[in-house]
Motif scaffolding. Structure first.
Motif, PDB file in Angstrom:
ATOM      1  N   ILE A   9       0.870  -1.170   0.000  1.00 50.22           N
ATOM      2  CA  ILE A   9       0.000   0.000   0.000  1.00 50.22           C
ATOM      3  C   ILE A   9       0.908   1.221   0.000  1.00 50.22           C
ATOM      4  O   ILE A   9       1.826   1.316   0.824  1.00 50.22           O
ATOM      5  N   CYS A  10       0.664   2.141  -0.940  1.00 48.54           N
ATOM      6  CA  CYS A  10       1.494   3.337  -1.008  1.00 48.54           C
ATOM      7  C   CYS A  10       0.609   4.585  -0.946  1.00 48.54           C
ATOM      8  O   CYS A  10      -0.619   4.487  -0.962  1.00 48.54           O
ATOM      9  N   TYR A  14       0.699   7.982  -6.022  1.00 43.88           N
ATOM     10  CA  TYR A  14       2.089   7.608  -6.303  1.00 43.88           C
ATOM     11  C   TYR A  14       2.230   6.135  -6.680  1.00 43.88           C
ATOM     12  O   TYR A  14       3.338   5.590  -6.642  1.00 43.88           O
ATOM     13  N   GLU A  15       1.145   5.500  -7.071  1.00 44.51           N
ATOM     14  CA  GLU A  15       1.178   4.075  -7.387  1.00 44.51           C
ATOM     15  C   GLU A  15       2.087   3.766  -8.577  1.00 44.51           C
ATOM     16  O   GLU A  15       2.909   2.843  -8.500  1.00 44.51           O
ATOM     17  N   ASP A  16       1.944   4.518  -9.657  1.00 45.32           N
ATOM     18  CA  ASP A  16       2.771   4.265 -10.847  1.00 45.32           C
ATOM     19  C   ASP A  16       4.246   4.526 -10.571  1.00 45.32           C
ATOM     20  O   ASP A  16       5.105   3.721 -10.941  1.00 45.32           O
ATOM     21  N   THR A  18       5.808   4.470  -7.692  1.00 47.25           N
ATOM     22  CA  THR A  18       6.322   3.467  -6.764  1.00 47.25           C
ATOM     23  C   THR A  18       6.561   2.139  -7.479  1.00 47.25           C
ATOM     24  O   THR A  18       7.592   1.489  -7.270  1.00 47.25           O
ATOM     25  N   ALA A  19       5.634   1.733  -8.352  1.00 46.02           N
ATOM     26  CA  ALA A  19       5.820   0.496  -9.115  1.00 46.02           C
ATOM     27  C   ALA A  19       7.053   0.607 -10.011  1.00 46.02           C
ATOM     28  O   ALA A  19       7.844  -0.338 -10.110  1.00 46.02           O
ATOM     29  N   ARG A  32       0.907  -3.127 -10.794  1.00 48.26           N
ATOM     30  CA  ARG A  32      -0.191  -2.392 -10.147  1.00 48.26           C
ATOM     31  C   ARG A  32      -1.387  -3.308  -9.954  1.00 48.26           C
ATOM     32  O   ARG A  32      -1.652  -4.183 -10.763  1.00 48.26           O
ATOM     33  N   TYR A  37      -4.853  -3.571  -2.000  1.00 54.01           N
ATOM     34  CA  TYR A  37      -3.434  -3.276  -2.149  1.00 54.01           C
ATOM     35  C   TYR A  37      -3.204  -2.592  -3.480  1.00 54.01           C
ATOM     36  O   TYR A  37      -3.907  -2.836  -4.453  1.00 54.01           O
ATOM     37  N   ASP A  38      -2.189  -1.737  -3.523  1.00 54.20           N
ATOM     38  CA  ASP A  38      -1.890  -0.965  -4.726  1.00 54.20           C
ATOM     39  C   ASP A  38      -0.954  -1.682  -5.694  1.00 54.20           C
ATOM     40  O   ASP A  38      -1.059  -1.522  -6.903  1.00 54.20           O
ATOM     41  N   ILE A  39      -0.020  -2.459  -5.134  1.00 55.44           N
ATOM     42  CA  ILE A  39       1.041  -3.081  -5.932  1.00 55.44           C
ATOM     43  C   ILE A  39       1.330  -4.469  -5.381  1.00 55.44           C
ATOM     44  O   ILE A  39       1.270  -4.684  -4.165  1.00 55.44           O
TER      45      ILE A  39
END
Length: 79
Positions: A9-10, A14-16, A18-19, A32, A37-39
């Motif tokens: 979880i971020c 900022y998901e993209d 962070t991935a 993603r 959960y995001d990633i």
């Protein structure tokens, strides 16, 4: 070869980024997700010590990661 899946979880928005940051780490393949959960990141390492270092130092120390859930692969089953 030891491996694990890390659910991440971020910070919102900022998901993209962070991935992308995760995918620059050796042995890490991040994707993603939609949902709680995001990633999800699959981590492969040469040893359990290296696996612990990647997860504990490289992944968890990245900016904007709020929480993680690590699932260590116990046994790889060939189909």
């Amino acid at each position: 070869m030891p491996s694990a899946y890390v659910l991440i979880i971020c910070e919102l928005g900022y998901e993209d980024q962070t991935a992308n940051d995760l995918n620059t780490l050796a042995g890490v393949d991040a994707t993603r997700l939609a949902g709680a959960y995001d990633i999800i990141a699959k981590v492969n390492a040469q040893s359990t010590e290296c696996l612990s270092r990647i997860i504990g130092l490289d992944i968890k120390k990245l900016d904007r990661i709020q929480s993680t859930l690590t699932l260590i692969v116990n046994e790889q089953i060939e189909v």
